[in-house]
Design an enzyme around this catalytic site. Structure first.
Site, PDB file in Angstrom:
ATOM      1  N   ALA A  23       0.150  -1.622  -0.053  1.00 54.87           N
ATOM      2  CA  ALA A  23       0.113   0.018   0.007  1.00 54.87           C
ATOM      3  C   ALA A  23       0.965   1.193  -0.061  1.00 54.87           C
ATOM      4  O   ALA A  23       1.382   1.977   0.672  1.00 54.87           O
ATOM      5  CB  ALA A  23      -0.876   0.156   0.845  1.00 54.87           C
TER       6      ALA A  23
ATOM      7  N   THR B 131      -0.232   4.145  -2.397  1.00 53.48           N
ATOM      8  CA  THR B 131      -0.745   4.966  -3.592  1.00 53.48           C
ATOM      9  C   THR B 131      -1.909   5.817  -2.512  1.00 53.48           C
ATOM     10  O   THR B 131      -2.608   4.755  -1.721  1.00 53.48           O
ATOM     11  CB  THR B 131      -1.598   4.822  -4.301  1.00 53.48           C
ATOM     12  OG1 THR B 131      -0.709   4.312  -5.354  1.00 53.48           O
ATOM     13  CG2 THR B 131      -2.216   5.787  -5.126  1.00 53.48           C
TER      14      THR B 131
ATOM     15  N   PRO C 150      -5.328   9.480  -2.340  1.00 53.62           N
ATOM     16  CA  PRO C 150      -5.693  10.278  -2.802  1.00 53.62           C
ATOM     17  C   PRO C 150      -4.969  11.824  -3.743  1.00 53.62           C
ATOM     18  O   PRO C 150      -4.627  11.579  -4.435  1.00 53.62           O
ATOM     19  CB  PRO C 150      -6.553  10.377  -2.429  1.00 53.62           C
ATOM     20  CG  PRO C 150      -7.232   9.792  -1.155  1.00 53.62           C
ATOM     21  CD  PRO C 150      -6.128   9.247  -1.232  1.00 53.62           C
TER      22      PRO C 150
ATOM     23  N   ALA D 154      -1.253  11.432  -3.187  1.00 53.54           N
ATOM     24  CA  ALA D 154      -0.037  11.166  -3.124  1.00 53.54           C
ATOM     25  C   ALA D 154      -0.401   9.218  -4.718  1.00 53.54           C
ATOM     26  O   ALA D 154      -0.469   8.587  -3.715  1.00 53.54           O
ATOM     27  CB  ALA D 154       1.173  10.103  -2.343  1.00 53.54           C
TER      28      ALA D 154
ATOM     29  N   GLN E  48      -1.902  -8.978 -48.219  1.00 54.27           N
ATOM     30  CA  GLN E  48      -0.452  -8.532 -47.142  1.00 54.27           C
ATOM     31  C   GLN E  48      -0.260  -7.208 -46.182  1.00 54.27           C
ATOM     32  O   GLN E  48       0.214  -7.769 -44.754  1.00 54.27           O
ATOM     33  CB  GLN E  48      -0.025  -8.259 -48.575  1.00 54.27           C
ATOM     34  CG  GLN E  48       1.959  -7.529 -47.852  1.00 54.27           C
ATOM     35  CD  GLN E  48       2.677  -6.954 -49.685  1.00 54.27           C
ATOM     36  OE1 GLN E  48       2.017  -5.960 -50.169  1.00 54.27           O
ATOM     37  NE2 GLN E  48       3.432  -7.824 -49.857  1.00 54.27           N
TER      38      GLN E  48
ATOM     39  N   ILE F 201      -7.916  -6.894 -36.140  1.00 57.13           N
ATOM     40  CA  ILE F 201      -7.511  -8.037 -37.351  1.00 57.13           C
ATOM     41  C   ILE F 201      -9.173  -9.085 -36.698  1.00 57.13           C
ATOM     42  O   ILE F 201      -9.529  -9.461 -38.191  1.00 57.13           O
ATOM     43  CB  ILE F 201      -6.577  -8.631 -37.024  1.00 57.13           C
ATOM     44  CG1 ILE F 201      -5.330  -7.442 -37.242  1.00 57.13           C
ATOM     45  CG2 ILE F 201      -6.839 -10.338 -37.045  1.00 57.13           C
ATOM     46  CD1 ILE F 201      -4.275  -9.180 -37.012  1.00 57.13           C
TER      47      ILE F 201
ATOM     48  N   GLU G 186       2.427   0.503 -11.174  1.00 54.71           N
ATOM     49  CA  GLU G 186       4.150   0.539 -11.043  1.00 54.71           C
ATOM     50  C   GLU G 186       5.258   1.116 -10.843  1.00 54.71           C
ATOM     51  O   GLU G 186       5.911   1.052 -12.376  1.00 54.71           O
ATOM     52  CB  GLU G 186       4.506  -1.052 -11.394  1.00 54.71           C
ATOM     53  CG  GLU G 186       5.295  -1.823 -10.591  1.00 54.71           C
ATOM     54  CD  GLU G 186       4.837  -2.901 -10.112  1.00 54.71           C
ATOM     55  OE1 GLU G 186       3.200  -2.755  -9.488  1.00 54.71           O
ATOM     56  OE2 GLU G 186       5.337  -3.912  -9.027  1.00 54.71           O
ATOM     57  N   GLY G 187       4.482   2.894 -11.618  1.00 58.97           N
ATOM     58  CA  GLY G 187       4.743   2.917 -11.899  1.00 58.97           C
ATOM     59  C   GLY G 187       4.724   3.917 -13.401  1.00 58.97           C
ATOM     60  O   GLY G 187       4.771   3.198 -14.532  1.00 58.97           O
ATOM     61  N   THR G 188       3.505   5.300 -13.620  1.00 59.54           N
ATOM     62  CA  THR G 188       3.481   5.226 -15.222  1.00 59.54           C
ATOM     63  C   THR G 188       4.423   5.372 -16.153  1.00 59.54           C
ATOM     64  O   THR G 188       6.032   5.259 -15.438  1.00 59.54           O
ATOM     65  CB  THR G 188       2.637   6.644 -15.404  1.00 59.54           C
ATOM     66  OG1 THR G 188       3.278   7.758 -14.743  1.00 59.54           O
ATOM     67  CG2 THR G 188       1.194   6.801 -14.254  1.00 59.54           C
TER      68      THR G 188
HETATM   69  C1  LIG Z   1      -5.771  -0.999 -11.115  1.00 57.87           C
HETATM   70  C2  LIG Z   1      -4.346  -0.838 -10.285  1.00 57.87           C
HETATM   71  C3  LIG Z   1      -3.829  -1.087  -9.667  1.00 57.87           C
HETATM   72  C4  LIG Z   1      -3.341  -0.794  -8.522  1.00 57.87           C
HETATM   73  N1  LIG Z   1      -2.271  -1.219  -7.711  1.00 57.87           N
HETATM   74  C5  LIG Z   1      -1.645  -0.295  -6.648  1.00 57.87           C
HETATM   75  C6  LIG Z   1      -0.907  -1.070  -5.088  1.00 57.87           C
HETATM   76  O1  LIG Z   1      -1.080  -2.768  -5.662  1.00 57.87           O
HETATM   77  N2  LIG Z   1      -0.684  -0.199  -4.523  1.00 57.87           N
HETATM   78  C7  LIG Z   1      -0.157   0.859  -4.364  1.00 57.87           C
HETATM   79  O2  LIG Z   1       0.197   1.545  -4.123  1.00 57.87           O
HETATM   80  N3  LIG Z   1      -1.282   2.288  -5.933  1.00 57.87           N
HETATM   81  C8  LIG Z   1      -1.883   1.161  -6.623  1.00 57.87           C
HETATM   82  N4  LIG Z   1      -1.912   1.522  -7.613  1.00 57.87           N
HETATM   83  C9  LIG Z   1      -1.767   2.805  -8.120  1.00 57.87           C
HETATM   84  C10 LIG Z   1      -0.963   3.116  -8.797  1.00 57.87           C
HETATM   85  O3  LIG Z   1       0.396   2.746  -8.899  1.00 57.87           O
HETATM   86  C11 LIG Z   1      -1.264   4.727  -9.319  1.00 57.87           C
HETATM   87  O4  LIG Z   1      -2.568   4.743 -10.306  1.00 57.87           O
HETATM   88  C12 LIG Z   1       0.244   5.355 -10.287  1.00 57.87           C
HETATM   89  O5  LIG Z   1       1.877   5.231  -9.578  1.00 57.87           O
HETATM   90  C13 LIG Z   1      -0.465   6.670 -10.577  1.00 57.87           C
HETATM   91  O6  LIG Z   1      -0.748   7.838 -10.571  1.00 57.87           O
HETATM   92  P1  LIG Z   1      -2.247   8.405  -9.800  1.00 57.87           P
HETATM   93  O7  LIG Z   1      -3.041   7.677 -10.992  1.00 57.87           O
HETATM   94  O8  LIG Z   1      -2.055   9.341  -8.752  1.00 57.87           O
HETATM   95  O9  LIG Z   1      -1.394   9.678 -11.131  1.00 57.87           O
HETATM   96  P2  LIG Z   1      -0.993  10.732 -11.296  1.00 57.87           P
HETATM   97  O10 LIG Z   1       0.608  11.144 -10.859  1.00 57.87           O
HETATM   98  O11 LIG Z   1      -1.832  11.866 -10.589  1.00 57.87           O
HETATM   99  O12 LIG Z   1      -0.526  11.359 -12.636  1.00 57.87           O
HETATM  100  C14 LIG Z   1      -1.487  11.573 -13.418  1.00 57.87           C
HETATM  101  C15 LIG Z   1      -1.050  12.104 -15.533  1.00 57.87           C
HETATM  102  O13 LIG Z   1       0.646  12.201 -15.123  1.00 57.87           O
HETATM  103  C16 LIG Z   1       0.958  11.943 -15.426  1.00 57.87           C
HETATM  104  N5  LIG Z   1       2.169  12.962 -14.645  1.00 57.87           N
HETATM  105  C17 LIG Z   1       2.988  12.771 -13.703  1.00 57.87           C
HETATM  106  N6  LIG Z   1       3.817  13.475 -12.884  1.00 57.87           N
HETATM  107  C18 LIG Z   1       4.041  13.642 -13.990  1.00 57.87           C
HETATM  108  C19 LIG Z   1       5.512  14.290 -14.261  1.00 57.87           C
HETATM  109  N7  LIG Z   1       5.908  14.831 -13.000  1.00 57.87           N
HETATM  110  N8  LIG Z   1       5.733  14.055 -15.364  1.00 57.87           N
HETATM  111  C20 LIG Z   1       5.343  13.912 -16.459  1.00 57.87           C
HETATM  112  N9  LIG Z   1       4.088  13.858 -16.129  1.00 57.87           N
HETATM  113  C21 LIG Z   1       3.720  13.162 -14.823  1.00 57.87           C
HETATM  114  C22 LIG Z   1       1.154  10.741 -15.155  1.00 57.87           C
HETATM  115  O14 LIG Z   1       2.062   9.634 -15.791  1.00 57.87           O
HETATM  116  C23 LIG Z   1      -0.612  10.518 -15.584  1.00 57.87           C
HETATM  117  O15 LIG Z   1      -0.119  10.288 -17.190  1.00 57.87           O
HETATM  118  C24 LIG Z   1      -2.815   1.084  -8.535  1.00 57.87           C
HETATM  119  C25 LIG Z   1      -4.094   2.088  -9.757  1.00 57.87           C
HETATM  120  C26 LIG Z   1      -4.758   1.025 -10.301  1.00 57.87           C
HETATM  121  C27 LIG Z   1      -5.566   1.719 -11.472  1.00 57.87           C
END
Ligand SMILES: Cc1cc2nc3c(=O)[nH]c(=O)nc-3n(C[C@H](O)[C@H](O)[C@H](O)COP(=O)(O)OP(=O)(O)OC[C@H]3O[C@@H](n4cnc5c(N)ncnc54)[C@H](O)[C@@H]3O)c2cc1C
Length: 381
Positions: free
Chosen positions: A123, A125, A127, A129, A278, A339, A365-367
């Site tokens: 855990a 994440t 709201p 962070a 093709q 397809i 796991e980090g976007t």
């Molecule tokens: C199905 C699901 C399962 C998950 N499981 C877990 C879990 O087990 N444990 C856990 O802790 N979390 C979990 N998460 C949370 C997930 O890791 C986060 O949603 C993710 O890290 C992104 O955080 P955020 O949603 O707050 O997006 P934000 O951080 O608000 O980002 C929004 C957008 O802004 C972009 N962005 C943010 N900062 C920058 C920057 N500096 N430069 C450029 N672009 C940026 C992001 O790439 C994204 O496109 C889960 C989420 C989902 C949806």
């Protein structure tokens, strides 16, 4: 694919492929439709010793290394991505204990996770962070004999079905990242409750929850790696778990490619199979190229972790593998739907589910934007 797998790894891959094809693939659509957690699939993974494949044997695992975990995740994701989330989340919950735990913590908590006795969650994440964990509000205040944990987490995978949860919290907010710690919470801890369940675009077979901590007392032996080491443990954990998410993406992409090839051979239009045009052949060749490239990157990251666990290259190649494989999964599943034509858009066919399942691999796991930041930082420093 002639990546150098050992005989044991080939046997493991083929065994998991068979288990997944017989048990997980036939029910993947049902779990997706009903949005239910596949408890019986957890049992099958546990009985086959697949929940701690990378964890040393003395802590309940198979001691088979990261590449073996990657092969397992890939084969399960190829059949049912939702079920593969059990494997990646177990690793995400276990690795902080493996990396930062004392001998006692490893023998107690890691053992239970790796042996498949119970499920774990991690855990981080909240709201406020997401990509930036420093926005976290959850705090563990030092009290006599331990810590008092307060706060809440969102989007926690398997949060409602886990018994052991590794939780990130501030122990000293003034110190920034050096004031962040990682603690172990158990399901029965007083003041810990599981909140609302999220309804998602994909990976419906996984449980995604809010977790709430209200004055949860945690004795000293629940702190991992000493106070202030949580951020470091988390970053090291991600180095190990990002290739696993890459493997999940790779498995989804391979599953979609398999389905697209079969369909293109069977479907007849203009008096010929789709596979004879093709335009379709080139699309399939491009999908296969991307899948092979993703596989090479994911296997390389895992092999480097196995051979040189302290290599300074790991953060970069782990991020690259996760980013490339997840973008590949999104592209290949989208092309697979194309397809299939109209049938690809219909739930009766698996590629529609695979396209929805692929999307999350670009986010958690980090976007993939965060992966770019990590890679650029490492290259430019
Ligand atoms: C199905 C699901 C399962 C998950 N499981 C877990 C879990 O087990 N444990 C856990 O802790 N979390 C979990 N998460 C949370 C997930 O890791 C986060 O949603 C993710 O890290 C992104 O955080 P955020 O949603 O707050 O997006 P934000 O951080 O608000 O980002 C929004 C957008 O802004 C972009 N962005 C943010 N900062 C920058 C920057 N500096 N430069 C450029 N672009 C940026 C992001 O790439 C994204 O496109 C889960 C989420 C989902 C949806």
């Amino acid at each position: 694919m002639d990546f150098k797998l050992t005989e044991d790894q080939i046997m493991l891959r083929d065994t998991v492929r068979r288990i997944a094809a017989e048990n997980f693939a036939p029910k993947a659509a049902e779990f997706d439709e009903k949005e239910t957690f596949p408890q019986e699939n957890f049992r099958i993974l546990s009985e086959n010793g697949l929940l701690g494949i990378q964890v040393p044997e003395e802590y309940g695992g198979a001691g088979a290394g990261m590449l073996s975990l990657i092969l397992t995740v890939e084969e399960v994701a190829r059949a049912c991505a939702g079920t593969s989330v059990i494997l990646t989340t177990q690793a995400l919950a276990s690795d902080p204990i493996l990396l930062g735990g004392t001998e006692e913590q490893k023998k107690t908590y890691l053992y239970r996770l790796a042996s498949g006795e119970c499920m774990g969650a991690c855990a981080i994440t909240e709201p406020g962070a997401g990509s930036d964990v420093s926005g976290m509000k959850t705090a563990a205040k030092k009290v006599d004999g331990g810590y008092l944990l307060n706060g809440s987490k969102i989007f926690i995978t398997n949060g409602g079905v886990s018994e052991i949860i590794t939780v990130l919290a501030y122990t000293d907010k003034e110190k920034g990242n050096k004031g962040i710690s990682m603690l172990i919470v158990e399901k029965g801890d007083k003041g810990f409750t599981v909140g609302k369940e999220e309804h998602k675009m994909g990976i419906h077979a996984s449980d995604t929850r809010e977790l709430i901590f209200e004055d949860v007392f945690l004795p000293e032996n629940r702190l991992l790696g000493g106070p202030g080491n949580g951020f470091k443990i988390l970053m090291q954990t991600f180095n190990y778990t990002r290739p696993a998410v890459g493997a999940q993406a790779l498995g989804i992409a391979q599953g979609a490619l398999d389905a697209a090839i079969s369909y293109a051979k069977e479907r007849v239009q203009f008096g010929k199979s789709l596979a004879s045009f093709q335009g379709m052949q080139w699309m399939i060749a491009e999908m296969a190229l991307a899948v092979e490239t993703a596989r090479t990157m994911v296997y390389r990251a895992a092999s480097t972790i196995d051979a040189e666990p302290a290599s300074p290259d790991i953060p970069r190649i782990a991020s690259m593998a996760k980013w490339y494989a997840s973008d590949t999964a999104m592209k290949v599943t989208t092309d697979a739907v194309q397809i299939f034509g109209g049938y690809g858009y219909i739930r009766e066919y698996p590629v529609e589910r695979m396209m929805r399942d692929a999307k999350i691999t670009q986010i958690y796991e980090g976007t993939n934007q965060v992966q770019r930041i990590i890679i650029a930082n490492q290259i430019l420093k």
